[in-house]
Enzyme design. Structure first.
Site, PDB file in Angstrom:
ATOM      1  N   TYR A 273     -13.885   7.440 -13.120  1.00  0.00           N
ATOM      2  CA  TYR A 273     -13.759   6.364 -12.118  1.00  0.00           C
ATOM      3  C   TYR A 273     -14.495   5.107 -12.598  1.00  0.00           C
ATOM      4  O   TYR A 273     -13.938   4.008 -12.627  1.00  0.00           O
ATOM      5  CB  TYR A 273     -14.324   6.828 -10.766  1.00  0.00           C
ATOM      6  CG  TYR A 273     -14.681   5.680  -9.856  1.00  0.00           C
ATOM      7  CD1 TYR A 273     -13.695   4.937  -9.216  1.00  0.00           C
ATOM      8  CD2 TYR A 273     -16.015   5.287  -9.685  1.00  0.00           C
ATOM      9  CE1 TYR A 273     -14.022   3.852  -8.430  1.00  0.00           C
ATOM     10  CE2 TYR A 273     -16.352   4.210  -8.899  1.00  0.00           C
ATOM     11  CZ  TYR A 273     -15.357   3.494  -8.264  1.00  0.00           C
ATOM     12  OH  TYR A 273     -15.688   2.415  -7.497  1.00  0.00           O
TER      13      TYR A 273
ATOM     14  N   SER B 263     -17.170  -2.679  -9.356  1.00  0.00           N
ATOM     15  CA  SER B 263     -18.194  -1.867  -8.697  1.00  0.00           C
ATOM     16  C   SER B 263     -19.507  -1.956  -9.459  1.00  0.00           C
ATOM     17  O   SER B 263     -19.511  -2.146 -10.687  1.00  0.00           O
ATOM     18  CB  SER B 263     -17.709  -0.412  -8.683  1.00  0.00           C
ATOM     19  OG  SER B 263     -18.778   0.460  -8.407  1.00  0.00           O
TER      20      SER B 263
ATOM     21  N   ASP C 169       0.871  -1.178   0.000  1.00  0.00           N
ATOM     22  CA  ASP C 169       0.000   0.000   0.000  1.00  0.00           C
ATOM     23  C   ASP C 169       0.908   1.228   0.000  1.00  0.00           C
ATOM     24  O   ASP C 169       1.959   1.218   0.642  1.00  0.00           O
ATOM     25  CB  ASP C 169      -0.875  -0.016   1.262  1.00  0.00           C
ATOM     26  CG  ASP C 169      -2.129   0.840   1.108  1.00  0.00           C
ATOM     27  OD1 ASP C 169      -3.239   0.296   1.275  1.00  0.00           O
ATOM     28  OD2 ASP C 169      -2.007   2.064   0.834  1.00  0.00           O
TER      29      ASP C 169
ATOM     30  N   LYS D 284     -13.211   1.074 -13.899  1.00  0.00           N
ATOM     31  CA  LYS D 284     -13.695  -0.244 -13.464  1.00  0.00           C
ATOM     32  C   LYS D 284     -14.118  -1.073 -14.677  1.00  0.00           C
ATOM     33  O   LYS D 284     -13.842  -2.272 -14.747  1.00  0.00           O
ATOM     34  CB  LYS D 284     -14.847  -0.085 -12.472  1.00  0.00           C
ATOM     35  CG  LYS D 284     -14.434   0.537 -11.146  1.00  0.00           C
ATOM     36  CD  LYS D 284     -13.392  -0.309 -10.424  1.00  0.00           C
ATOM     37  CE  LYS D 284     -12.855   0.358  -9.172  1.00  0.00           C
ATOM     38  NZ  LYS D 284     -11.683  -0.332  -8.604  1.00  0.00           N
TER      39      LYS D 284
ATOM     40  N   LEU E  27      -0.076   4.032   1.216  1.00  0.00           N
ATOM     41  CA  LEU E  27      -0.575   4.805   2.363  1.00  0.00           C
ATOM     42  C   LEU E  27      -1.117   6.176   1.940  1.00  0.00           C
ATOM     43  O   LEU E  27      -1.182   7.089   2.745  1.00  0.00           O
ATOM     44  CB  LEU E  27       0.513   4.960   3.444  1.00  0.00           C
ATOM     45  CG  LEU E  27       1.032   3.639   4.040  1.00  0.00           C
ATOM     46  CD1 LEU E  27       2.166   3.910   5.035  1.00  0.00           C
ATOM     47  CD2 LEU E  27      -0.070   2.859   4.739  1.00  0.00           C
TER      48      LEU E  27
END
Ligand code: UD1
Length: 339
Positions: free
Chosen positions: A151, A126, A33, A155, A35
């Site tokens: 976005y 999604s 990750d 996907k 972060l």
């Protein structure tokens, strides 16, 4: 030797809950990750819940050489790819950043899977891939509509890349999980959603308003063609969602897939309006949420909820936790954050 599963974005909201569920099933977890939207202390929380610390690397999946070194160093047997940007509005303002992060990370992983002969990948897709479907509940047979945002497009593209790659390369298997609206938190109260800045999503906005951190919740639209005029979504408890990932990776590792690329709706099958969510929250917490109905949010759809029968039958997975439990656990998490 235990299977080692690489979790990209593993310190995030869904990633951290999935790490816990995988570890409790005996999997070894390696988290990568950057972060950018999560905190290092999540690793400690995962350790407190499971008794074990997952291996962790701070890196951006776009940094090919760094990720290559992680594959070299470990014996990775499967990947669950969460790492991505996910704010619809931000994606409209910064599309290049969204395509860069969400697509290039997927491409790097596929190159590394081929190089290191890692077969299975689970992808965070999604319900946004469906747009506003004309028939509800929405099944997996519903075709994609043109994406409403960059976005959403990432996907759709991500799923397309997996479909094409599994068709071309017999050594790659993939499952896309089409999440509906993930909310709630782990029952321990130790992990949950950590929005940075002003939350864009409904539940963190509700909990922050109830905690007095925000003045009021703005309900986006009270004049939709729904029973109470507010928009309807299929909210799913993040722990139920996390368990779907364990089932999906199990299925691929045990060669139980019918086809090398599969995709499933992961929701509860039940739609709830914004007002119903607030009512559930107030009932479970006895805390009032001041709210005001304002204009619709551009790009929002009216209503969506899942037909989950494919996941129920094929994955033998079912959501178990209801909206009340989602609200109770989200509030518990918010209260713990203040401590
Ligand atoms: C959207 C995407 C989802 C994506 C998620 C991440 C769709 C169908 N879903 O979820 O794929 O993963 O964003 O950001 O495109 N609301 C308010 N006031 C608020 C916030 C939200 O009334 O302050 C309402 C919204 O209008 C909506 C519902 O609450 O009706 C849920 O909104 P939100 O939590 O932002 O999720 P989606 O927009 O459904």
């Amino acid at each position: 030797m235990a299977n080692q599963i690489l979790l990209t974005g593993g310190t995030g909201f869904i990633g951290s809950h999935t790490a816990v569920e995988l570890m409790s099933q005996g999997y070894e977890v390696i988290i990568v990750d950057d972060l950018s939207n999560s905190e290092l202390k999540t690793l400690k929380s995962i350790e407190r819940i499971t008794g074990k610390k997952p291996k962790f690397y701070q890196a951006d999946i776009r940094q090919y050489e760094l990720i290559n070194a992680i594959f070299k160093e470990n014996k990775i047997t499967g990947i669950i790819h969460f790492a991505a940007k996910k704010a619809v509005g931000e994606s409209v303002e910064q599309p290049v950043m969204y395509y860069d992060i969400n697509i290039n990370s997927m491409i790097n992983l596929l190159k590394l899977m081929a190089a290191y002969q890692v077969q299975p990948i689970v992808f965070s897709s999604s319900c946004t891939v469906y747009g506003q479907p004309s028939i509800l509940p929405v099944t997996e047979a519903t075709p994609f509509l043109p994406a409403e945002s960059p976005y959403g497009n990432t996907k759709q593209i991500g799923e397309t890349i997996l479909r094409d790659s599994t068709a071309a390369n017999k050594n790659i298997n993939a499952i896309s999980l089409r999440y509906f609206n993930p909310v709630g938190a782990h029952e321990s109260g130790l992990i949950g959603e950590l929005p940075i800045g002003v939350p864009a999503n409904l539940i963190p906005f509700i909990t922050q308003t109830a905690a007095g951190l925000r003045q009021e919740l703005k309900i986006f639209g009270g004049d939709y063609n729904t029973p109470d005029g507010t928009a309807i979504r299929d909210y799913i408890h993040v722990v139920d969602l996390a368990k779907a990932h364990v089932v999906a990776i199990d299925r691929m590792l045990n060669a139980k897939q019918a086809k090398r690329y599969e995709f499933f709706n992961i929701g509860t099958g039940k739609g709830s309006s914004v007002l119903e969510v607030i009512q559930s929250f107030e009932k479970m917490t006895k805390v009032k949420v001041p709210y005001r109905i304002v204009d619709r949010r551009p790009g929002d759809i009216v209503e969506i909820y899942a037909d989950t029968s494919l996941a129920n039958q094929v994955l033998d997975w079912k959501s178990l936790l209801n909206l009340d439990e989602m609200m109770r656990s989200a509030w518990q998490w918010q209260l713990n954050l203040g401590k």
